[in-house]
Write a protein that holds these residues in place. Structure first.
Motif, PDB file in Angstrom:
ATOM      1  N   GLU A   1      12.050  -8.166   2.886  1.00  0.00           N
ATOM      2  CA  GLU A   1      12.071  -9.315   1.985  1.00  0.00           C
ATOM      3  C   GLU A   1      12.021  -8.791   0.554  1.00  0.00           C
ATOM      4  OE1 GLU A   1       8.562 -11.505   3.059  1.00  0.00           O
ATOM      5  OE2 GLU A   1       7.233 -10.174   1.953  1.00  0.00           O
ATOM      6  N   TYR A   2      12.375  -9.656  -0.388  1.00  0.00           N
ATOM      7  CA  TYR A   2      12.353  -9.213  -1.783  1.00  0.00           C
ATOM      8  C   TYR A   2      10.959  -8.731  -2.148  1.00  0.00           C
ATOM      9  CZ  TYR A   2      12.448  -9.043  -6.798  1.00  0.00           C
ATOM     10  OH  TYR A   2      12.331  -8.610  -8.091  1.00  0.00           O
ATOM     11  N   TYR A   3      10.879  -7.550  -2.737  1.00  0.00           N
ATOM     12  CA  TYR A   3       9.611  -6.979  -3.148  1.00  0.00           C
ATOM     13  C   TYR A   3       9.532  -6.981  -4.662  1.00  0.00           C
ATOM     14  CZ  TYR A   3       5.619  -3.955  -3.626  1.00  0.00           C
ATOM     15  OH  TYR A   3       4.384  -3.453  -3.957  1.00  0.00           O
ATOM     16  N   HIS A   4       8.442  -7.505  -5.166  1.00  0.00           N
ATOM     17  CA  HIS A   4       8.219  -7.577  -6.602  1.00  0.00           C
ATOM     18  C   HIS A   4       7.007  -6.723  -6.932  1.00  0.00           C
ATOM     19  CE1 HIS A   4       8.370  -9.346 -10.580  1.00  0.00           C
ATOM     20  NE2 HIS A   4       7.065  -9.520 -10.504  1.00  0.00           N
ATOM     21  N   ASP A   5       7.208  -5.627  -7.606  1.00  0.00           N
ATOM     22  CA  ASP A   5       6.126  -4.723  -7.974  1.00  0.00           C
ATOM     23  C   ASP A   5       5.505  -5.222  -9.278  1.00  0.00           C
ATOM     24  OD1 ASP A   5       5.077  -2.331  -9.594  1.00  0.00           O
ATOM     25  OD2 ASP A   5       5.262  -1.505  -7.584  1.00  0.00           O
ATOM     26  N   PHE A   6       4.297  -5.727  -9.187  1.00  0.00           N
ATOM     27  CA  PHE A   6       3.610  -6.246 -10.367  1.00  0.00           C
ATOM     28  C   PHE A   6       2.161  -5.821 -10.283  1.00  0.00           C
ATOM     29  CE2 PHE A   6       1.272  -9.460 -12.764  1.00  0.00           C
ATOM     30  CZ  PHE A   6       2.023  -9.516 -13.934  1.00  0.00           C
ATOM     31  N   ASP A   7       1.705  -5.072 -11.272  1.00  0.00           N
ATOM     32  CA  ASP A   7       0.338  -4.570 -11.264  1.00  0.00           C
ATOM     33  C   ASP A   7      -0.576  -5.476 -12.076  1.00  0.00           C
ATOM     34  OD1 ASP A   7       0.953  -2.253  -9.772  1.00  0.00           O
ATOM     35  OD2 ASP A   7       1.716  -1.285 -11.574  1.00  0.00           O
ATOM     36  N   MET A   8      -1.792  -5.586 -11.600  1.00  0.00           N
ATOM     37  CA  MET A   8      -2.862  -6.325 -12.281  1.00  0.00           C
ATOM     38  C   MET A   8      -3.875  -5.315 -12.794  1.00  0.00           C
ATOM     39  SD  MET A   8      -2.172  -9.631 -11.596  1.00  0.00           S
ATOM     40  CE  MET A   8      -3.734 -10.484 -11.663  1.00  0.00           C
ATOM     41  N   PRO A   9      -4.696  -5.672 -13.773  1.00  0.00           N
ATOM     42  CA  PRO A   9      -5.720  -4.726 -14.236  1.00  0.00           C
ATOM     43  C   PRO A   9      -6.589  -4.186 -13.102  1.00  0.00           C
ATOM     44  CG  PRO A   9      -5.552  -6.541 -15.777  1.00  0.00           C
ATOM     45  CD  PRO A   9      -4.664  -6.892 -14.590  1.00  0.00           C
ATOM     46  N   SER A  10      -6.861  -4.998 -12.107  1.00  0.00           N
ATOM     47  CA  SER A  10      -7.688  -4.542 -10.979  1.00  0.00           C
ATOM     48  C   SER A  10      -6.980  -3.515 -10.100  1.00  0.00           C
ATOM     49  CB  SER A  10      -8.119  -5.741 -10.126  1.00  0.00           C
ATOM     50  OG  SER A  10      -6.982  -6.420  -9.628  1.00  0.00           O
TER      51      SER A  10
END
Length: 186
Positions: free
Chosen positions: A172-181
């Motif tokens: 499935e579409y993968y969206h790499d998005f990082d959070m501060p945690s």
């Protein structure tokens, strides 16, 4: 057998390696340290006020290594399709890979030898996700552009290629998005 073999260690290749390795794909990078970045000084890269090309490469290599990529100081002499992916050859060894990201600047001979389609402008024909006509092979940066050779564009190309690989691997579409945690302790 690795998941992703990256050929080239400039902005596109190191970006691809960083995204692949940080998302748990076994990643190997082959580079001869002949990047155009050695002649560059970045004033036009977002979030970077001023950095030499040499320093940029040192930091980007460190990021890729810190996330788990293996970097080899070796020239890739051949890439061939195999039953279960690809075989990447150097003078000293052969490596199996499920995917190959070509990030060799203006050198397009490996793509040509693999049978990748080229455009009328004599660059590798790629999709928006940087995939070539050979499934599982991606061409980034100057390989697929007659013009617009900028470090930030090349880095984006490397990221686009690996996001496509990650999407295929996850189904499935993968969206790499990082959070501060998400920031790891280094």
């Amino acid at each position: 057998m690795v998941d992703v073999a990256v050929v080239g260690g400039g902005p596109a290749g190191l970006s691809a390696a960083l995204y692949a390795a940080k998302n748990d794909l076994e990643t190997v990078v082959f580079d001869t340290d002949e990047s155009w970045m050695h002649k560059a000084h970045l004033f036009n890269y977002p979030a970077v006020r001023s950095i030499s090309g040499d320093e940029y490469l040192e930091i980007a290599r460190g990021q890729a290594r810190d996330r788990g990529a293996t970097l080899h100081d070796a020239e890739v002499t051949d890439v061939e399709q195999a039953d279960d992916g690809f075989v990447v050859s150097t003078d000293d060894d052969e490596y199996g890979a499920d995917y190959v990201v070509l990030a060799t600047g203006g050198a397009r001979d490996l793509a040509e030898d693999l049978g990748c389609a080229f455009t009328e402008e004599d660059v590798v024909d790629v999709t928006l996700d940087m995939e070539t006509s050979v499934e599982g092979v991606y061409a980034t940066g100057a390989m697929g552009r007659a013009e617009k050779w900028q470090a930030v564009i090349a880095a984006g190309d490397g990221a686009a290629a690996v996001l496509d690989i990650l999407s295929k691997e996850k189904g499935e579409y993968y969206h790499d998005f990082d959070m501060p945690s998400d920031v790891p302790e280094l």
